[in-house]
Design an enzyme around this catalytic site. Structure first.
Site, PDB file in Angstrom:
ATOM      1  N   GLU A 313     -28.845 -62.410  34.936  1.00  0.00           N
ATOM      2  CA  GLU A 313     -28.893 -60.953  34.864  1.00  0.00           C
ATOM      3  C   GLU A 313     -28.439 -60.341  36.186  1.00  0.00           C
ATOM      4  OE1 GLU A 313     -31.976 -59.394  31.901  1.00  0.00           O
ATOM      5  OE2 GLU A 313     -33.140 -60.604  33.271  1.00  0.00           O
ATOM      6  N   CYS A 397     -36.751 -52.517  28.959  1.00  0.00           N
ATOM      7  CA  CYS A 397     -36.772 -51.900  30.289  1.00  0.00           C
ATOM      8  C   CYS A 397     -35.781 -50.746  30.426  1.00  0.00           C
ATOM      9  CB  CYS A 397     -36.495 -52.951  31.355  1.00  0.00           C
ATOM     10  SG  CYS A 397     -35.012 -53.937  31.060  1.00  0.00           S
TER      11      CYS A 397
END
Ligand SMILES: [Zn+2]
Length: 634
Positions: A313, A397
């Site tokens: 990520e 998120c």
């Protein structure tokens, strides 16, 4: 004492169509729909602490990891976004929803102040044993930001009291004093929240805890290895291999390369900039500047997206910026906006304002759909049509990151300093600022970002001398300015990208700014092999892309923009309530004469096609189809 401070978003009323529409969508659709999702996805139910706990909604992966570990953070972030909405206008229903959550937070808090619904509900004996992977301090940070925002919106401090008790527990558990663990978060975030709490309360202990987390990070012996051994794990078996993943591979002040998980990195740099300002720490400021230079010259997408790789990520190597597999998490662009704003607290330098604008209008805003209820987690720069927006994500998120950003976006427009107002962003608004004790009203009339013609009236309550600094964006070639019709020479008065106008201001003074929005061709450094022989289009702050729906006659991968083609501007009132599209005479490779042929000795024939490009942030809001930001140029 900070040199510059951003104006509170509650003092900036967004009146221009562009931000008014995004804000209203977030307030009326996004935030209520997110609350419903927190309910339907079982996240709110996790606060009930059932015994035995219900089966996992999100099964553990091969690493034993479930995103349920950080559901507390999603709740905190939603409260923060909803509280910003309340600051715009109170709403008894939303307040009742938050108060119900706060009651559960209080009920779920342990005697010693600990507060984490995963650990209390599932494995209490393992709390504080895995800071590297388990997000306890990250969860605390988001809940704390929610508590601060809710207190500021309503004056209710019960959630803040709960969080302060939790912080007392954290302060008693971690630190350099004998008997304490020398731990720090695996996923940075709490540092930003602690600085906010310091600003709210004036209590230095909160700033000290943030500084401890930053300065302890990456020291040897490495805390994450120590706790791994204590758990009975082999530190060398760490799935991400290196502590670069969490930017704890070396002390923070020694770091010069932007590495690892992009959101963690950006939150940490934002916190470093916060601490550099509040502690007046030149070394930390220098570290921020070095990291800033690294990311913006080697590791950033043209859209203000960060972190190309899904596997970590995050960041990989210099100039590795693939388009169709770009990760470029929405949260990373949002966090860059936080960082850029904090760099502006240290130094009024246009490179920070330019980045704030770029990430806001492109990499971050692309994460939220037009209807306000669909999202991108990954913001790819090229798609075959299979990458589409989703209603929810196992790791949500990004959803609340974009809603808390838009709900408070007015807070990024202005800063104030001693006898100084700095204008970072443009867009119609009315602001009431306090400049060294003098109240100054600012009213901007403009159709930004579709037009760069800006009128800003400056209305101090009493006449007097101060400075107004206006960011002249890097893209605004040939910008002109005047005050009450009298030209102000821009190059002569430009200070690090800001036009400085110092004079005696009185009610009715008008600044006129013309920021030309000529369509521009943007090229990547040739070391970015994915973008070789390709070009992207930009107009003003907006990066453009080709979507198949606007270019129906040929697959967009076959389209090319000749280097000498004129790119023109067209108002399209029929699209998305009125936008500006870019048009050019382009070419398309023909495939009709290739039937039955895979290879041949003559190149493809080309035909003429008109290319139509739309702003990148708007892509994937109509029928699904391919998209590309980078266009072949020849
Ligand atoms: Zn995210």
């Amino acid at each position: 004492m900070r040199k510059y401070a951003p104006a509170d978003f509650t003092k900036v009323d967004l009146t221009g169509d562009f931000w008014r529409e995004r804000l209203e969508t977030v307030l009326t659709r996004t935030i209520p729909s997110q609350y419903k999702k927190l309910g339907s996805e079982g996240i709110l139910e996790s606060l009930d602490l059932k015994d035995p706990p219900p089966p996992l909604r999100i099964p553990r992966n091969h690493m034993g990891f479930t995103t349920q570990f950080f559901w507390d953070s999603d709740i905190g972030k939603w409260i923060e976004a909803a509280a910003y909405a309340l600051s715009h206008r109170r709403d008894a229903a939303i307040e009742a929803q938050i108060d119900e959550i706060v009651d559960k937070l209080e009920a779920g808090q342990c005697e010693d102040g600990y507060l984490n619904f995963w650990y209390v509900g599932h494995e209490f004996d393992k709390r504080w044993t895995n800071l590297r992977d388990r997000h306890e301090l990250y969860n605390c940070g988001h809940l704390l930001e929610g508590a601060i925002a809710y207190f500021q919106a309503t004056g209710r401090r019960k959630m803040l009291d709960v969080m302060e008790r939790y912080l007392d527990h954290i302060r008693a558990t971690f630190g350099t004093e004998a008997g304490k663990k020398r731990g720090y978060p695996g996923h940075q975030e709490i540092e930003i929240a602690l600085v906010k709490l310091y600003h709210l309360t004036g209590e230095k202990k909160h700033l000290d805890l943030a500084a401890y987390f930053i300065d302890e990070r990456g020291r040897q012996p490495h805390y994450f290895d120590i706790e791994a051994v204590e758990r009975g794990d082999d530190p060398k078996a760490y799935v991400f291999g290196s502590h670069e993943y969490s930017q704890s591979h070396m002390p923070v002040r020694e770091q010069t390369k932007v590495v690892g998980h992009a959101v963690r990195a950006m939150y940490m740099y934002a916190a470093m900039a916060d601490l550099a300002a509040d502690l007046e720490d030149p070394d930390l400021k220098k570290a921020c500047e070095t990291l800033w230079s690294d990311v913006t010259t080697t590791r950033m997408y043209v859209t203000g997206g960060f972190g190309p790789s899904a596997s970590n990520e995050g960041f990989t190597t210099d100039y590795d910026l693939p388009n169709d597999t770009a990760y470029a998490e929405t949260c990373a662009s949002v966090a860059m906006i936080f960082w850029a704003q904090r760099m502006l607290n240290l130094d009024l330098d246009g490179q920070y304002g330019d980045m704030l604008e770029l990430a806001l209008f492109n990499g971050a805003l692309s994460g939220l759909s037009r209807d306000g209820e669909h999202y991108f987690y990954e913001n790819k720069l090229e798609s075959d049509g299979s990458h589409q927006r989703w209603e929810w994500h196992p790791c949500p998120c990004c959803t609340m990151n974009v809603s808390r950003l838009v709900a408070s976006v007015g807070g990024y427009f202005y800063s104030t300093g001693e006898d100084l107002i700095a204008v970072h962003l443009y867009g119609g608004n009315h602001a009431e600022l306090d400049v060294s004790g003098r109240k100054v009203a600012l009213t901007e009339t403009s159709n930004f970002p579709w037009s760069g013609e800006i009128n800003l009236s400056v209305d101090p309550e009493s006449p007097g001398q101060f400075t107004v600094k206006l960011r002249i964006p890097e893209w605004a070639k040939g910008a002109t300015a005047s005050v009450n019709g009298n030209p102000v020479e821009i190059p002569a008065n430009l200070d690090k990208g800001y036009l400085a106008i110092t004079r005696d201001w009185s009610k009715g003074d008008i600044i006129t700014l013309d920021l030309p929005m000529t369509p521009e061709r943007i090229y990547a450094n040739p070391k970015v092999r994915m973008d070789l022989d390709r070009v992207t289009l930009r107009r003003g702050p907006l990066v453009y892309c080709l979507e198949q729906i606007d270019n129906p006659d040929a697959p967009i991968t076959l389209l090319a923009l000749p280097r000498d083609a004129t790119v023109s501007v067209e108002d399209r009132l029929d699209l998305f309530d009125g936008i500006v599209v870019l048009k050019a005479e382009g070419k398309a490779m023909r495939t009709d004469d290739w039937t039955g042929t895979l290879y041949r000795t003559t190149p493809p024939e080309e035909s003429t096609k008109t290319l139509t490009a739309v702003p990148y942030y708007l892509w994937a809001n109509r029928e699904p189809g391919p998209m590309t930001v980078w266009i072949r140029e020849h």
